[in-house]
Design an enzyme around this catalytic site. Structure first.
Site, PDB file in Angstrom:
ATOM      1  N   ASP A  95      45.528 -36.296  65.961  1.00  0.00           N
ATOM      2  CA  ASP A  95      45.806 -35.821  67.168  1.00  0.00           C
ATOM      3  C   ASP A  95      44.593 -35.194  67.806  1.00  0.00           C
ATOM      4  O   ASP A  95      43.434 -35.045  67.369  1.00  0.00           O
ATOM      5  CB  ASP A  95      47.096 -34.732  67.457  1.00  0.00           C
ATOM      6  CG  ASP A  95      46.594 -33.561  67.155  1.00  0.00           C
ATOM      7  OD1 ASP A  95      45.309 -33.160  66.499  1.00  0.00           O
ATOM      8  OD2 ASP A  95      47.160 -32.426  67.056  1.00  0.00           O
ATOM      9  N   ASP A 306      56.298 -37.731  65.865  1.00  0.00           N
ATOM     10  CA  ASP A 306      55.997 -36.941  64.701  1.00  0.00           C
ATOM     11  C   ASP A 306      56.749 -35.715  64.797  1.00  0.00           C
ATOM     12  O   ASP A 306      57.036 -35.174  65.986  1.00  0.00           O
ATOM     13  CB  ASP A 306      54.525 -36.804  64.568  1.00  0.00           C
ATOM     14  CG  ASP A 306      53.891 -35.992  65.854  1.00  0.00           C
ATOM     15  OD1 ASP A 306      53.829 -34.727  65.413  1.00  0.00           O
ATOM     16  OD2 ASP A 306      53.554 -36.416  66.652  1.00  0.00           O
ATOM     17  N   CYS A 347      72.410 -41.049  48.570  1.00  0.00           N
ATOM     18  CA  CYS A 347      70.870 -41.116  48.994  1.00  0.00           C
ATOM     19  C   CYS A 347      70.049 -41.620  47.518  1.00  0.00           C
ATOM     20  O   CYS A 347      70.378 -41.297  46.605  1.00  0.00           O
ATOM     21  CB  CYS A 347      70.286 -39.823  49.319  1.00  0.00           C
ATOM     22  SG  CYS A 347      68.688 -39.635  49.549  1.00  0.00           S
ATOM     23  N   CYS A 349      66.937 -41.208  46.865  1.00  0.00           N
ATOM     24  CA  CYS A 349      65.709 -40.412  46.559  1.00  0.00           C
ATOM     25  C   CYS A 349      65.696 -40.175  45.019  1.00  0.00           C
ATOM     26  O   CYS A 349      66.846 -40.072  44.370  1.00  0.00           O
ATOM     27  CB  CYS A 349      65.318 -39.737  47.438  1.00  0.00           C
ATOM     28  SG  CYS A 349      66.173 -37.774  47.139  1.00  0.00           S
ATOM     29  N   CYS A 352      67.915 -36.884  44.539  1.00  0.00           N
ATOM     30  CA  CYS A 352      69.465 -37.373  44.631  1.00  0.00           C
ATOM     31  C   CYS A 352      69.863 -37.675  43.356  1.00  0.00           C
ATOM     32  O   CYS A 352      70.767 -37.621  42.671  1.00  0.00           O
ATOM     33  CB  CYS A 352      69.714 -37.872  45.722  1.00  0.00           C
ATOM     34  SG  CYS A 352      69.899 -36.781  47.242  1.00  0.00           S
ATOM     35  N   HIS A 378      63.631 -35.362  49.551  1.00  0.00           N
ATOM     36  CA  HIS A 378      64.940 -35.661  49.971  1.00  0.00           C
ATOM     37  C   HIS A 378      64.846 -35.977  51.557  1.00  0.00           C
ATOM     38  O   HIS A 378      65.286 -37.020  52.259  1.00  0.00           O
ATOM     39  CB  HIS A 378      65.956 -34.821  49.653  1.00  0.00           C
ATOM     40  CG  HIS A 378      67.324 -35.207  50.418  1.00  0.00           C
ATOM     41  ND1 HIS A 378      68.322 -36.173  50.248  1.00  0.00           N
ATOM     42  CD2 HIS A 378      67.848 -34.614  51.409  1.00  0.00           C
ATOM     43  CE1 HIS A 378      69.203 -36.344  51.118  1.00  0.00           C
ATOM     44  NE2 HIS A 378      68.959 -35.301  51.836  1.00  0.00           N
TER      45      HIS A 378
HETATM   46 ZN   LIG Z   1      68.274 -37.596  48.647  1.00  0.00          ZN
END
Ligand SMILES: [Zn+2]
Length: 405
Positions: A95, A306, A347, A349, A352, A378
């Site tokens: 930026d 963002d 999920c 990830c 998880c 996560h």
């Molecule tokens: Zn997760």
């Protein structure tokens, strides 16, 4: 510049301004709509680049102001630019420093942030970051912005030209010119003056960018320059700014500045601005991103945005969960003390797949550093998957149904 479009539209949704597309940069192609990870100091807080790649993060935005003050663009440039320096080799934006100039100037005098959600007294304001009224640390002139470092009080000047040089030394794929961000409390007359200055600075930034374009001494030989639309929450100004900036020959556009005092005002700002920008270039919304805002922004034609919220919320114990109030649960609260389930059973990830809510709650309450990483992983993965769902929904003209779900 104007002779090439780095953005290709793949599909336009039938009933909204939403579209899917591909934004080509020197370090890869971004499938849009996309979430841009906030890496203020060349790092997404608590998560290293390899994990970001594993999560499927497409693009990150760094902060010119902070990196200029520390470690300095000369140091980063000498080490090969942001990509080599940080080990993140995907697409990167920087930026302009305009928002920081604003934060230290008008926002400080007015005691406000850029949208209603960070107004004084708002219960969502992050702890320790509530803004206090004080004297502006910035002197704005036609030439540029003079400010004191928040680190050591040293005096610095940003001009439209110097900011482009700093950003070229940093070496991001997408750079933004210096702009003047106004506060929601500025009146129409001041907001117009700031907008007109932003337009003059945009022309100077563009000229500086073109002059340096072929210079082989910079780490990134093929960056894109996006123009920033200003104009506060005033329709006439937003439309004028979008048309003026839209005609200058930028590679893409960013919508910046005060987006009004409420979410409805913010959505109206988008409804005024987007139709006045060239259809064929991508549009970035600077610094927002509650889950609901994100659908609303995409429907109004935003391609990338963002937002620091996913990482900031994670560090405060708030993790995203579909169907929960405001799409999140707070692991600090007691219902999770003996909860053996993952945050979200659906999920994929790392967090998880390996850890229970009970363990994460324990880490959070004990102040263990691993909590920041696990919770951030996560939340980022949640948002990255959501963006993939949104792209899929747009391509099948079913964005509204996905949003309801
Ligand atoms: Zn997760």
């Amino acid at each position: 510049m104007a002779d090439r479009s780095p953005f290709t539209i793949l599909h336009r949704e039938a009933d909204t301004l939403a579209r899917t597309g591909e934004l080509k940069t020197a370090h890869g192609t971004v499938r849009t709509p996309a979430f841009v990870g906030v890496a203020t100091r060349a790092s997404i807080k608590a998560v290293e680049p390899q994990a970001l790649r594993d999560l499927g993060l497409q693009i990150a935005i760094c902060n010119t102001y902070h990196l200029h003050l520390r470690p300095g663009e000369e140091t980063i440039g000498a080490l090969g630019g942001l990509h080599r320096f940080s080990g993140w080799f995907g697409p990167t934006m920087t930026d302009s420093g305009g928002f920081q100039v604003f934060s230290l100037g008008a926002a400080k005098e007015h005691g406000v942030g850029k949208v209603a959600s960070i107004f004084p007294g708002d219960k969502d304001a992050p702890r320790g970051r509530r803004r206090e009224r004080g004297k502006s640390l910035v002197r704005l002139t036609e030439e540029g912005a003079e400010f004191r470092s928040i680190l050591d009080g040293s005096l610095h000047t940003f001009t439209p030209e110097s900011v482009i040089t700093i950003e070229r030394k940093l070496g991001a794929d997408i750079v933004l010119p210096l702009d003047e961000c106004t506060s929601p409390l500025h009146d129409a007359a001041y907001t117009r003056r700031a907008m007109e200055r932003t337009h003059r600075w945009a022309r100077r930034g563009l000229a500086a960018f073109r002059l340096l374009k072929e210079d082989p001494s910079f780490p990134n030989s093929d960056p894109l320059l996006f123009g920033i639309v200003q104009g506060g929450a005033y329709r006439e100004l937003r439309e004028e700014s979008a048309r003026t900036i839209g005609e200058m020959g930028f590679d893409g556009f960013a919508i910046g500045g005060s987006l009004g005092r409420s979410k409805d005002e913010m959505f109206r700002v988008l409804e005024w601005t987007v139709p006045c920008l060239p259809e064929t270039r991508s549009r970035h919304l600077l610094g927002i991103g509650e889950i609901d805002d994100l659908f609303a922004a995409v429907r109004r034609g935003i391609d990338t945005f963002d937002c620091a919220a996913p990482t900031r919320l994670a560090r405060n114990g708030s993790v995203f969960l579909k169907g929960a109030t405001r799409h999140r649960i707070n692991l600090r609260t007691s219902p999770f003390t003996r909860d053996d389930r993952p945050i979200d059973p659906d999920c994929d990830c790392y967090t998880c797949r390996h850890h229970s809510r009970a363990y994460l709650r324990h880490l959070c309450r004990a102040g263990e550093l691993s909590f920041y990483r696990l919770a951030t992983i996560h939340n980022l993965r949640f948002l990255i998957r959501l963006m993939a769902e949104i792209r899929e929904a747009i391509s099948t003209d079913s964005l509204e149904a996905t949003e309801k779900e």
